[in-house]
Design a protein around this motif. Structure first.
Motif, PDB file in Angstrom:
ATOM      1  N   UNK A  46       7.245   8.290  -6.300  1.00  0.00           N
ATOM      2  CA  UNK A  46       7.935   9.410  -6.666  1.00  0.00           C
ATOM      3  C   UNK A  46       9.451   9.393  -6.698  1.00  0.00           C
ATOM      4  N   UNK A  47      10.155   9.766  -7.825  1.00  0.00           N
ATOM      5  CA  UNK A  47      11.459   9.469  -8.153  1.00  0.00           C
ATOM      6  C   UNK A  47      11.772   7.990  -7.986  1.00  0.00           C
ATOM      7  N   UNK A  48      12.800   7.681  -7.199  1.00  0.00           N
ATOM      8  CA  UNK A  48      13.364   6.296  -6.943  1.00  0.00           C
ATOM      9  C   UNK A  48      12.637   5.915  -6.103  1.00  0.00           C
ATOM     10  N   UNK A  49      11.308   5.919  -5.531  1.00  0.00           N
ATOM     11  CA  UNK A  49      10.685   5.487  -4.331  1.00  0.00           C
ATOM     12  C   UNK A  49       9.292   4.956  -4.811  1.00  0.00           C
ATOM     13  N   UNK A  50       8.881   3.683  -4.639  1.00  0.00           N
ATOM     14  CA  UNK A  50       7.706   3.254  -4.773  1.00  0.00           C
ATOM     15  C   UNK A  50       6.915   2.930  -3.270  1.00  0.00           C
ATOM     16  N   UNK A  51       6.064   3.502  -3.036  1.00  0.00           N
ATOM     17  CA  UNK A  51       5.088   3.116  -1.814  1.00  0.00           C
ATOM     18  C   UNK A  51       4.130   2.081  -2.242  1.00  0.00           C
ATOM     19  N   UNK A  52       4.126   1.112  -1.349  1.00  0.00           N
ATOM     20  CA  UNK A  52       2.990   0.130  -1.306  1.00  0.00           C
ATOM     21  C   UNK A  52       1.952   0.329  -0.312  1.00  0.00           C
ATOM     22  N   UNK A  53       0.538   0.419  -0.558  1.00  0.00           N
ATOM     23  CA  UNK A  53      -0.568   0.855   0.087  1.00  0.00           C
ATOM     24  C   UNK A  53      -1.295  -0.436   0.368  1.00  0.00           C
ATOM     25  N   UNK A  54      -1.701  -0.741   1.221  1.00  0.00           N
ATOM     26  CA  UNK A  54      -3.021  -1.620   1.501  1.00  0.00           C
ATOM     27  C   UNK A  54      -4.135  -1.099   0.921  1.00  0.00           C
ATOM     28  N   UNK A  55      -5.178  -1.562   0.402  1.00  0.00           N
ATOM     29  CA  UNK A  55      -6.234  -0.984   0.063  1.00  0.00           C
ATOM     30  C   UNK A  55      -7.617  -1.464   0.615  1.00  0.00           C
ATOM     31  N   UNK A  56      -7.926  -0.834   1.929  1.00  0.00           N
ATOM     32  CA  UNK A  56      -9.038  -1.371   2.762  1.00  0.00           C
ATOM     33  C   UNK A  56     -10.591  -1.601   1.843  1.00  0.00           C
ATOM     34  N   UNK A  97       5.730  -0.387   7.154  1.00  0.00           N
ATOM     35  CA  UNK A  97       5.191   0.356   7.908  1.00  0.00           C
ATOM     36  C   UNK A  97       5.703   1.629   8.564  1.00  0.00           C
ATOM     37  N   UNK A  98       6.243   2.513   7.518  1.00  0.00           N
ATOM     38  CA  UNK A  98       7.058   3.560   7.984  1.00  0.00           C
ATOM     39  C   UNK A  98       6.562   4.590   8.656  1.00  0.00           C
ATOM     40  N   UNK A  99       5.324   4.925   8.456  1.00  0.00           N
ATOM     41  CA  UNK A  99       4.451   5.988   9.157  1.00  0.00           C
ATOM     42  C   UNK A  99       3.367   5.628   9.914  1.00  0.00           C
ATOM     43  N   UNK A 100       3.492   5.660  11.223  1.00  0.00           N
ATOM     44  CA  UNK A 100       2.312   5.326  12.127  1.00  0.00           C
ATOM     45  C   UNK A 100       1.204   6.050  11.807  1.00  0.00           C
ATOM     46  N   UNK A 101       1.334   7.322  11.497  1.00  0.00           N
ATOM     47  CA  UNK A 101       0.014   7.889  10.783  1.00  0.00           C
ATOM     48  C   UNK A 101      -0.705   7.510   9.700  1.00  0.00           C
ATOM     49  N   UNK A 102       0.018   6.983   8.981  1.00  0.00           N
ATOM     50  CA  UNK A 102      -0.646   6.432   7.841  1.00  0.00           C
ATOM     51  C   UNK A 102      -0.479   4.646   7.883  1.00  0.00           C
ATOM     52  N   UNK A 103      -1.415   3.858   8.742  1.00  0.00           N
ATOM     53  CA  UNK A 103      -1.457   2.550   8.802  1.00  0.00           C
ATOM     54  C   UNK A 103      -1.335   1.847   7.615  1.00  0.00           C
ATOM     55  N   UNK A 104      -2.234   2.230   6.383  1.00  0.00           N
ATOM     56  CA  UNK A 104      -2.226   1.382   5.130  1.00  0.00           C
ATOM     57  C   UNK A 104      -1.000   1.561   4.450  1.00  0.00           C
ATOM     58  N   UNK A 105      -0.236   2.365   4.936  1.00  0.00           N
ATOM     59  CA  UNK A 105       1.370   2.491   3.987  1.00  0.00           C
ATOM     60  C   UNK A 105       2.176   1.241   4.706  1.00  0.00           C
ATOM     61  N   UNK A 106       2.030   0.240   3.618  1.00  0.00           N
ATOM     62  CA  UNK A 106       2.733  -1.015   3.811  1.00  0.00           C
ATOM     63  C   UNK A 106       4.287  -0.878   4.250  1.00  0.00           C
ATOM     64  N   UNK A 107       4.766  -0.225   2.875  1.00  0.00           N
ATOM     65  CA  UNK A 107       6.392  -0.081   2.787  1.00  0.00           C
ATOM     66  C   UNK A 107       6.579   1.068   1.768  1.00  0.00           C
TER      67      UNK A 107
END
Ligand code: FMN
Length: 338
Positions: A46-56, A97-107
């Motif tokens: 989104x804009x100048x931001x990338x989110x890296x997610x783990x894919x369980x 791990x910026x959001x404890x509610x989203x444990x798969x959101x790595x960075x």
């Protein structure tokens, strides 16, 4: 060498459109190493931001029930994400791990400021697509102590430790890899899981460990560090990597450890791993990776007790020079951005 984390920079107008940056960054990040080449990650932007997610959905549920190896893999992709931004002249800012509610959101990674990439960063970036995991023995040429010191320093930047094994530790680790490999081959659930990530020759799959990346005849080393049984008895794989007499050198053996054993430590270990691999590769040194004994809780506890001063072992690495390299595969970046 400049740390890729915190160069001094300044704001200025964008040189590239955010969409182009995201595409370039993801196309680079996918070349990170991952357990069984599961590539257990996806990205959102989104804009100048990338989110890296783990894919369980790509986690090894039998061999890696806690997701430790999945997050080490994601940590390696995170390092590559940051490096790719640096290569474009941006300064990445990452929240892990910026959001404890989203444990798969790595960075979440943004790039608010600019500064030219350093020669060191450019050197590492040039190795992102060229580096390959080696599976077999090494030439007898030793890895220089200067490089080992630099690799140890680079692991420390991520809060990890690269422990270079003395001869007795090298022998002991080899024995644990042998014991683990034997146990894994007798465990049908693990054998089936490995087979799902080890496609046959000619299968055009963009993930898993292809037969173009391991030798058809296992290359024994001294001491012996047996590889995984990717071919599961089918004889798949490449012709012998080297004509040098066997057994070949196991190389310099290292153990990557972290002080704790939480998701953040696993991500940091992966970050350190990719930094080490790219740095070694830029100096002509290849790495073989062994996670077999660390997938078995008792052997992992033994390694921790005997070789890690209470730290947690995350990966066994062997480093050395080789004359031939393998080929790997990756998924297309456009399939990974959602
Ligand atoms: C956490 C982790 C564990 C790994 N364990 C092993 C292993 O036990 N044996 C092995 O041959 N490769 C291992 N690898 C390497 C992967 O198989 C390799 O990165 C993947 O197949 C992609 O190939 P490439 O590194 O050549 O690009 C591991 C990688 C990671 C990140």
């Amino acid at each position: 060498m400049t740390d890729i984390r915190e160069p001094a920079g300044q704001s200025s107008e964008q040189l590239y459109a955010d969409d182009d940056i995201v595409r370039f960054v993801v196309a680079s990040a996918v070349w990170a190493p991952s357990v069984h080449n599961t590539q257990p990650w996806k990205f959102s932007a989104e804009g100048d931001q990338i989110s890296l997610h783990a894919d369980p959905a790509r986690q090894l549920t039998v061999s890696d029930p806690d997701g430790r190896e999945m997050l080490i893999s994601c940590g390696a992709a995170l390092f590559t994400t940051r490096l790719a931004l640096r290569s474009l002249g941006y300064i990445p800012e990452a929240a892990m791990l910026p959001d404890p509610a989203q444990p798969t959101l790595v960075a979440r990674v943004s790039w608010p400021q600019r500064a030219p990439a350093t020669e060191y960063e450019e050197q590492l970036m040039r190795r992102v697509r060229q580096r390959r995991t080696h599976r077999g023995g090494f030439d007898s040429l030793p890895v220089s102590t200067d490089l080992l010191t630099a690799l140890r320093d680079s692991a420390a930047r991520d809060g990890a430790t690269l422990r270079v094994m003395p001869e007795d530790g090298r022998q002991l680790l080899a024995a644990t890899v042998q014991a683990a490999e034997q146990a894994l081959r007798l465990d049908s659930a693990r054998v089936q899981e490995l087979a799902r990530w080890a496609p046959p020759p000619g299968m055009r799959r963009p993930d898993g460990v292809p037969p173009t990346s391991y030798p058809a005849s296992p290359e024994h080393t001294s001491p012996d560090y047996p590889g995984r049984d990717f071919a599961h008895g089918h004889g798949w794989g490449l012709p012998a990597f080297s004509t040098a007499p066997w057994p070949r050198s196991a190389g310099t053996v290292g153990l990557l450890t972290t002080p704790n054993d939480q998701p953040l430590d696993w991500i940091s270990a992966g970050h350190a791993l990719q930094r080490i691999l790219l740095m070694a590769s830029s100096c002509g040194v290849a790495a073989a990776l062994h996670s077999q004994p660390l997938e078995l809780p008792q052997l992992r506890a033994d390694i921790r007790a005997q070789l890690c001063d209470g730290a947690y072992p995350q990966l066994v690495l062997r480093l050395g020079t080789i004359t031939q390299i393998a080929a790997s595969v990756r998924r297309a970046p456009e399939d990974l951005i959602f």
